[in-house]
Design an enzyme around this catalytic site. Structure first.
Site, PDB file in Angstrom:
ATOM      1  N   GLU A 135       0.811  -1.224   0.000  1.00  0.00           N
ATOM      2  CA  GLU A 135       0.000   0.000   0.000  1.00  0.00           C
ATOM      3  C   GLU A 135       0.846   1.276   0.000  1.00  0.00           C
ATOM      4  OE1 GLU A 135      -4.206  -0.693   1.675  1.00  0.00           O
ATOM      5  OE2 GLU A 135      -2.833  -1.041   3.358  1.00  0.00           O
TER       6      GLU A 135
ATOM      7  N   HIS B 290      -0.573   5.548   8.044  1.00  0.00           N
ATOM      8  CA  HIS B 290      -1.737   4.710   7.734  1.00  0.00           C
ATOM      9  C   HIS B 290      -1.849   3.672   8.834  1.00  0.00           C
ATOM     10  CE1 HIS B 290      -4.527   1.912   6.107  1.00  0.00           C
ATOM     11  NE2 HIS B 290      -3.603   0.991   5.887  1.00  0.00           N
TER      12      HIS B 290
ATOM     13  N   HIS C 172      -4.606   0.956  11.402  1.00  0.00           N
ATOM     14  CA  HIS C 172      -5.873   0.254  11.659  1.00  0.00           C
ATOM     15  C   HIS C 172      -6.280   0.480  13.111  1.00  0.00           C
ATOM     16  CE1 HIS C 172      -4.137  -2.920   8.591  1.00  0.00           C
ATOM     17  NE2 HIS C 172      -4.424  -1.776   8.011  1.00  0.00           N
TER      18      HIS C 172
ATOM     19  N   HIS D 159     -11.364  -0.681   7.096  1.00  0.00           N
ATOM     20  CA  HIS D 159      -9.922  -0.845   6.935  1.00  0.00           C
ATOM     21  C   HIS D 159      -9.136  -0.046   7.981  1.00  0.00           C
ATOM     22  CE1 HIS D 159      -6.406  -0.722   3.770  1.00  0.00           C
ATOM     23  NE2 HIS D 159      -5.948  -0.757   5.003  1.00  0.00           N
TER      24      HIS D 159
END
Lengths: 249, 249, 249, 249
Positions: free
Chosen positions: B85, B104, B106, B176
């Site tokens: 990603e 990024h 979770h 996500h």
């Protein structure tokens, strides 16, 4: 781990600085403070000065970081940057001669109660120091308008907050956190920790139904007898941070 | 623990690599990243390259794992496998010259807001960087169809995500996680941590009633003044990982 | 911390015993197992035997505690007491030749879904291995009557449970816990951990509104691509327990 | 970590004192006790005396702190201050000859059930020792009036609480906490821990829907067979505190 049994009468002078450092470390360890928030102590009964760290995360505070402030928030013995919100402490000490120590925190379970209508009330006997009718919420927009940063960064806002606290032991700050006051470091640390514990219990009870809160009489009586056990908690928490406090001397 | 007081101007060149490693470790320790998620830094202001670990769990990243990527997601100085990603980072750096760092994650309390109608909004003054009208949610099925793996694995999807982010600081990714951006590593780490803190507070407030969110003015002002305190958090978190970061050099 | 990069092909023979010990320790550390629950591994592809600790808390398991069981739950190489519920493993291995590893746990966030009508479904892309239509719940009273201890203590109940699992990867056990299966130790450990993560996310999303779950296509695709990253998680978790596993050799 | 495998028959005499210290440390580590709460053990089967620490936080208790109390709460062999609530233990031992050990705690997930109408019932097979019809709640204001401190500080209140417990294994105390009793230290520690685990599971299931509880038959059977596994939990928990308990000798 050696058991340390401190009496309140021992927490004065040089010891007061060391115990203030310990209070910072305890509150981090108990999850009340993180990188933000602070705890202060009045220099002595009746004094117009108080001790508070320079602008530093509580978990990093050592004896060398503690500075003396007056009730206008002026630092008397140091030129390093002070906390932006030292006025919280200054104005509470000015208004409340009985207060010897103040904690300002963002502790996680308390914050949600600052942004909803549901009053925050004592649901456990360990929190008899909370107002059984509901904890006051300081709505800063009533004083600073609708575009402030929510911080208490001058004496006027500090005075407004102290007014919201009134004669109580705890006040919430909307969208921000809370303050707790006490007659000693062990008492205020105990109150800050059990304010958080009570918040978690009240939240979870609210999921299950309508909680039964402590009655006015129960809160008053519990505050007297349970509050007297604050030193038991302090002594065990104090022992847990003994090594890190000691190493700063 | 020695207090480290880093200034943003110090985080460049070789230091930038070390501080990126530190950011990985801090985000693991703060519970934002686990075995997955990543943090990157633009190589220098105005640069068309950015630094990001090879495909590795954040808690294992060392200086030796950091690779230079261009804005097409191509690795320029290494042949070890890159994150699937990496296009999240590449396309945000392409669209937003002001952005110097991207996380990024979770993180646990944020994910639930990505799958419900209730908007994610700033409820605490520490999260003034969030959009007071609601955080955008990137609905990947609008771009990748209804049978994707929800991963942003090419430049087009990265560009679509960057479009959802727009000029904001945080965007949610349905089912996500989320992304946070900032003008420095300390700022983006602060934002990633307090995005999680705000999510927990908003969730718990929602259990108790209808939360009062920060007004548009409050969010803007708080973002200016509170955001400026990000270095205070960084310095204490940085000290906590000093030993593990140092040992990798 | 040295990065260990294990490939699935390396987990055989003596290594399989060591990695099974590691799996026990990882699952304790990740909060999936506590003093109870267990993880097993088929001895080799196609084998009619499997490896499982003697009756011991997972956090205490060492290489010396691992015993070989056949598909009737008989221990072939040891005479120390076996787990009461070894039949869970035996009957799943009998029914599902594709399964190489099984976890049975009481992990905290999953259990509530076993006692309510609300189906447990994948809400995050990391949990594409869950059935998007809802995870089957093994209602033991249908098989053992209304006065059992809820334990799967014989081959018949094990077979009934394996029937409830069917071709899936996870099944809930009412008032008890869950099982996860996989084609390797890293995969099943990943699934057990993310079953718990998904449960927490679904619970919290349910507080906020009606969650959007992964579509059938998204679950299938995510299971393929995200599931392939299980080794990345395993490698970082494996490194965390390296010292305690190593010291048992 | 060496595996310790204690049998109940080993926990007598001098060993009983050591194991009582271990129980204090285990309950702190498991999050059942914090700075408050206590655990006791009857001196021997049929004895009219019991062992309990002096007034000290459980995490600080060593062998030297354990004192012998009679069933009137009088300390027989020491003159240091006793717990204010030693009458909880004394009166339960008086009323229930089968009880060999008592835990009084404020454990976090249990307290909310003490202040709401929703009954606390067994939702997991590990908690078959709970009354499937609902756990009794001791409403202290029925006995001490509406202005008490909620503490059980004399024999009469202790007797009233023992009456509320009746023949059961657990009772809640409104706004305060709970008590658990058992036939041995390992059993009561197990019950105190799984009372907390059951509370968390019931709370979370209540968020999702209407939980299915254990039937009367299931609770009875599970209590018999699962309860028999309490030693497995004890042995792993005991090993975790071995170093700190040992160092006090």
């Amino acid at each position: 781990m050696t058991t340390i049994e401190i009496q309140e009468r021992d927490i004065v002078g040089e010891n007061l600085i060391t115990e203030l450092v310990a209070a910072n470390r305890i509150l981090v360890r108990q999850g009340v403070l993180d990188a933000f928030g602070h705890v202060s102590a009045r220099s002595a009964p009746g004094a117009s000065t108080f001790l508070l760290s320079r602008n530093l995360a509580p978990g990093s505070v050592t004896r060398n970081d503690v500075m003396t402030h007056d009730l206008d928030g002026v630092v008397l013995d140091d030129d390093r940057p002070a906390y932006l919100e030292r006025f919280i402490h200054a104005e509470i000490y000015r208004r409340r001669p009985d207060v010897m120590s103040v904690v300002h925190s963002h502790s996680a379970a308390v914050v949600p109660f600052s942004v909803v209508e549901a009053p925050f009330r004592p649901v456990i006997h360990m929190a008899g120091f909370l107002n059984p009718e509901g904890t006051p919420v300081f709505e800063i927009s009533d004083f600073a308008g609708d575009g402030s940063d929510l911080l208490v960064t001058n004496g006027q806002l500090g005075s407004d907050l102290a007014g919201a606290l009134g004669d109580g032991n705890v006040a919430l700050m909307r969208g921000h956190g809370s303050i707790a006051v006490g007659s000693s470091l062990p008492e205020v640390v105990y109150r800050a920790v059990y304010t958080e514990v009570n918040a978690r219990a009240q939240l979870e009870a609210s999921v299950l139904g309508t909680p039964r809160f402590l009655s006015r009489g129960e809160a008053a009586t519990a505050n007297g007898s349970v509050g007297g056990q604050a030193l038991r908690a302090w002594n065990v928490w104090r022992a847990q941070v003994a090594k890190e406090v000691g190493s700063d001397d």
